[in-house]
Write a protein that holds these residues in place. Structure first.
Motif, PDB file in Angstrom:
ATOM      1  N   ARG A  53     -60.307 132.891  38.761  1.00  0.00           N
ATOM      2  CA  ARG A  53     -59.866 133.536  37.521  1.00  0.00           C
ATOM      3  C   ARG A  53     -58.468 133.062  37.119  1.00  0.00           C
ATOM      4  N   ALA A  54     -57.582 132.915  38.108  1.00  0.00           N
ATOM      5  CA  ALA A  54     -56.225 132.453  37.820  1.00  0.00           C
ATOM      6  C   ALA A  54     -56.247 131.033  37.266  1.00  0.00           C
ATOM      7  N   ALA A  55     -57.097 130.177  37.839  1.00  0.00           N
ATOM      8  CA  ALA A  55     -57.205 128.798  37.356  1.00  0.00           C
ATOM      9  C   ALA A  55     -57.724 128.769  35.927  1.00  0.00           C
ATOM     10  N   ASP A  56     -58.696 129.613  35.619  1.00  0.00           N
ATOM     11  CA  ASP A  56     -59.228 129.686  34.254  1.00  0.00           C
ATOM     12  C   ASP A  56     -58.143 130.133  33.276  1.00  0.00           C
ATOM     13  N   GLU A  57     -57.361 131.137  33.681  1.00  0.00           N
ATOM     14  CA  GLU A  57     -56.285 131.628  32.814  1.00  0.00           C
ATOM     15  C   GLU A  57     -55.214 130.551  32.619  1.00  0.00           C
ATOM     16  N   GLN A  58     -54.873 129.833  33.691  1.00  0.00           N
ATOM     17  CA  GLN A  58     -53.859 128.786  33.602  1.00  0.00           C
ATOM     18  C   GLN A  58     -54.359 127.635  32.732  1.00  0.00           C
ATOM     19  N   ARG A  59     -55.639 127.320  32.845  1.00  0.00           N
ATOM     20  CA  ARG A  59     -56.234 126.268  32.020  1.00  0.00           C
ATOM     21  C   ARG A  59     -56.187 126.662  30.543  1.00  0.00           C
ATOM     22  N   ALA A  60     -56.494 127.932  30.257  1.00  0.00           N
ATOM     23  CA  ALA A  60     -56.445 128.416  28.876  1.00  0.00           C
ATOM     24  C   ALA A  60     -55.016 128.402  28.345  1.00  0.00           C
ATOM     25  N   ARG A  61     -54.051 128.773  29.217  1.00  0.00           N
ATOM     26  CA  ARG A  61     -52.646 128.768  28.810  1.00  0.00           C
ATOM     27  C   ARG A  61     -52.179 127.345  28.491  1.00  0.00           C
ATOM     28  N   ALA A  62     -52.556 126.387  29.315  1.00  0.00           N
ATOM     29  CA  ALA A  62     -52.187 124.988  29.070  1.00  0.00           C
ATOM     30  C   ALA A  62     -52.802 124.490  27.772  1.00  0.00           C
ATOM     31  N   ASP A 153     -52.512 122.580  40.747  1.00  0.00           N
ATOM     32  CA  ASP A 153     -52.246 123.170  42.058  1.00  0.00           C
ATOM     33  C   ASP A 153     -53.289 124.239  42.396  1.00  0.00           C
ATOM     34  N   LEU A 154     -53.632 125.067  41.402  1.00  0.00           N
ATOM     35  CA  LEU A 154     -54.653 126.093  41.616  1.00  0.00           C
ATOM     36  C   LEU A 154     -56.004 125.467  41.928  1.00  0.00           C
ATOM     37  N   ASN A 155     -56.357 124.421  41.212  1.00  0.00           N
ATOM     38  CA  ASN A 155     -57.635 123.752  41.469  1.00  0.00           C
ATOM     39  C   ASN A 155     -57.684 123.150  42.871  1.00  0.00           C
ATOM     40  N   LEU A 156     -56.553 122.596  43.302  1.00  0.00           N
ATOM     41  CA  LEU A 156     -56.487 122.014  44.647  1.00  0.00           C
ATOM     42  C   LEU A 156     -56.668 123.105  45.702  1.00  0.00           C
ATOM     43  N   ARG A 157     -55.987 124.242  45.490  1.00  0.00           N
ATOM     44  CA  ARG A 157     -56.134 125.341  46.439  1.00  0.00           C
ATOM     45  C   ARG A 157     -57.559 125.888  46.438  1.00  0.00           C
ATOM     46  N   GLN A 158     -58.184 125.943  45.249  1.00  0.00           N
ATOM     47  CA  GLN A 158     -59.563 126.402  45.158  1.00  0.00           C
ATOM     48  C   GLN A 158     -60.509 125.462  45.908  1.00  0.00           C
ATOM     49  N   THR A 159     -60.260 124.167  45.814  1.00  0.00           N
ATOM     50  CA  THR A 159     -61.094 123.200  46.528  1.00  0.00           C
ATOM     51  C   THR A 159     -61.000 123.416  48.030  1.00  0.00           C
ATOM     52  N   ARG A 160     -59.769 123.633  48.514  1.00  0.00           N
ATOM     53  CA  ARG A 160     -59.578 123.881  49.950  1.00  0.00           C
ATOM     54  C   ARG A 160     -60.231 125.203  50.370  1.00  0.00           C
ATOM     55  N   LEU A 161     -60.062 126.225  49.518  1.00  0.00           N
ATOM     56  CA  LEU A 161     -60.640 127.532  49.830  1.00  0.00           C
ATOM     57  C   LEU A 161     -62.166 127.477  49.811  1.00  0.00           C
ATOM     58  N   ALA A 162     -62.726 126.687  48.908  1.00  0.00           N
ATOM     59  CA  ALA A 162     -64.183 126.534  48.845  1.00  0.00           C
ATOM     60  C   ALA A 162     -64.704 125.901  50.135  1.00  0.00           C
ATOM     61  N   ALA A 163     -63.950 124.940  50.697  1.00  0.00           N
ATOM     62  CA  ALA A 163     -64.356 124.319  51.962  1.00  0.00           C
ATOM     63  C   ALA A 163     -64.326 125.348  53.094  1.00  0.00           C
ATOM     64  N   VAL A 164     -63.280 126.192  53.115  1.00  0.00           N
ATOM     65  CA  VAL A 164     -63.191 127.257  54.121  1.00  0.00           C
ATOM     66  C   VAL A 164     -64.361 128.224  53.965  1.00  0.00           C
ATOM     67  N   LYS A 165     -64.682 128.551  52.714  1.00  0.00           N
ATOM     68  CA  LYS A 165     -65.769 129.485  52.410  1.00  0.00           C
ATOM     69  C   LYS A 165     -67.108 128.921  52.894  1.00  0.00           C
TER      70      LYS A 165
END
Length: 345
Positions: A53-62, A153-165
């Motif tokens: 959700r944060a990445a989506d909001e940041q993408r919309a803000r950009a 940065d958020l997308n990178l963290r999401q990619t890492r978190l998805a691997a953990v998940k």
């Protein structure tokens, strides 16, 4: 989390074996490991969804900042065109020398001075506006750059978190089937392992007298209903099935005392609880039990973990409400729960 949905139970009338103390040891409790992985998976999933959700909001803000930046650039181009027109007009008129000549030759020097002052003021206003626009453009460009960096940065963290998940889901699935294999061995031997106490004691919210046998947040789906016909059981279906993953906590719908914990037969591992008013609830096809026979239980207390033991073709909880502890005395559990203030999702 791995979604392992139930299909149907196969119910016959073979005798059940009363639970005995656990025989032997399979090492560390698989039941506890499954419960721990469920909790960890829930936390990781929550973090993953929050990050998404944060990445989506940041993408919309950009995107909005980029649009503002484009608009400011369009305004600047218009201003630059106007400045160019002024410059060309001054060049054609001879610049400041022409202005001096006009002052010398004018019939009314005061009017000429007024026109000249107005032109100078307009020129200064345009210059100030251009400067403000330029500063605004630089601020917007900087903000847009920061927003894009934060989004990456958020997308990178999401990619890492998805691997953990994904890794966690794999480990959870392996633990679930280890738990089921352990349960199957107990059923085959006709001797249950005994109570596997959960690390955390769950209770119903204050004021609740009755609850659903599976918590809504654990993601159940109602499958085979009471009195439904099918080739998977000898007669009509005697309860309500909750399609859930192996290891999902199963809880007592109300306060009472454990009437029976048994292992073997068509229901596999099962728990029957006696409640006030002469009612009994049954929880069948479990992978583990969390209570002992004769034990007092509170409303919402965990009595076991869902599985697929006995005559079952997939992971689920078979739940019944009965007038006696025995098969054949059941009533529609969905209607019964509704009458007692519990509406299933």
């Amino acid at each position: 989390m791995v979604a392992l949905l139930a299909l149907f139970g196969l119910f016959g009338r073979a005798p059940v074996a009363v639970a005995a103390p656990a025989s032997g040891s399979d090492g560390p409790s698989v039941s506890a490991e499954v419960a721990r992985l469920f909790e960890e998976a829930a936390r990781i999933t929550e973090r993953y969804e929050k990050g998404r959700r944060a990445a989506d909001e940041q993408r919309a803000r950009a995107s909005l900042l980029q649009e503002d930046l484009r608009e400011k650039r369009r305004e600047l181009l218009v201003l630059q065109d106007r400045v160019g027109e002024i410059a060309r007009a001054q060049y054609r008129a001879g610049g400041s020398l022409a202005g001096t000549a006009r002052l010398l030759l004018a019939r009314d020097p005061e009017d000429a001075l007024h026109v000249e002052r107005t032109a100078q003021q307009a020129d200064q206003a345009v210059t100030r506006l251009m400067e403000r626009t330029g500063r605004a453009e630089r601020r917007l460009a900087s903000a847009e750059s920061r927003a894009r960096a934060a989004w990456r940065d958020l997308n990178l963290r999401q990619t890492r978190l998805a691997a953990v998940k994904r890794d966690l889901e794999t480990r959870l699935e392996q633990a679930q089937w280890q738990l089921q294999a352990q349960a199957d061995r107990s059923v085959a031997a006709g001797s249950c392992r005994g109570a596997e106490r959960p690390a955390r004691t769950e209770r119903a919210p204050a004021g609740r007298v009755w609850v659903a046998p599976v918590a809504e947040e654990d993601g159940y789906t109602l499958s085979a209903g009471f009195a439904s016909a099918g080739r998977h059981w000898a007669h009509r279906h005697t309860g309500q099935d909750f399609a859930v993953a192996i290891g999902t906590p199963v809880r007592s719908v109300g306060a009472g005392r454990v009437e029976r914990v048994s292992c073997g037969g068509p229901f596999g591992i099962e728990v029957v609880v006696r409640h006030a008013g002469g009612w009994y609830s049954q929880y069948a096809h479990l992978a583990s039990v969390a209570v002992d026979q004769g034990e007092a239980v509170a409303v919402g207390q965990q009595v076991g973990q869902a599985g697929t033991t006995g005559n079952s073709t997939g992971p689920h909880l078979h739940f019944e409400v009965r007038l006696t502890p025995h098969l054949g005395s059941g009533v529609d559990p969905v209607a019964w729960l509704r009458e007692h203030g519990v509406v299933l999702g």
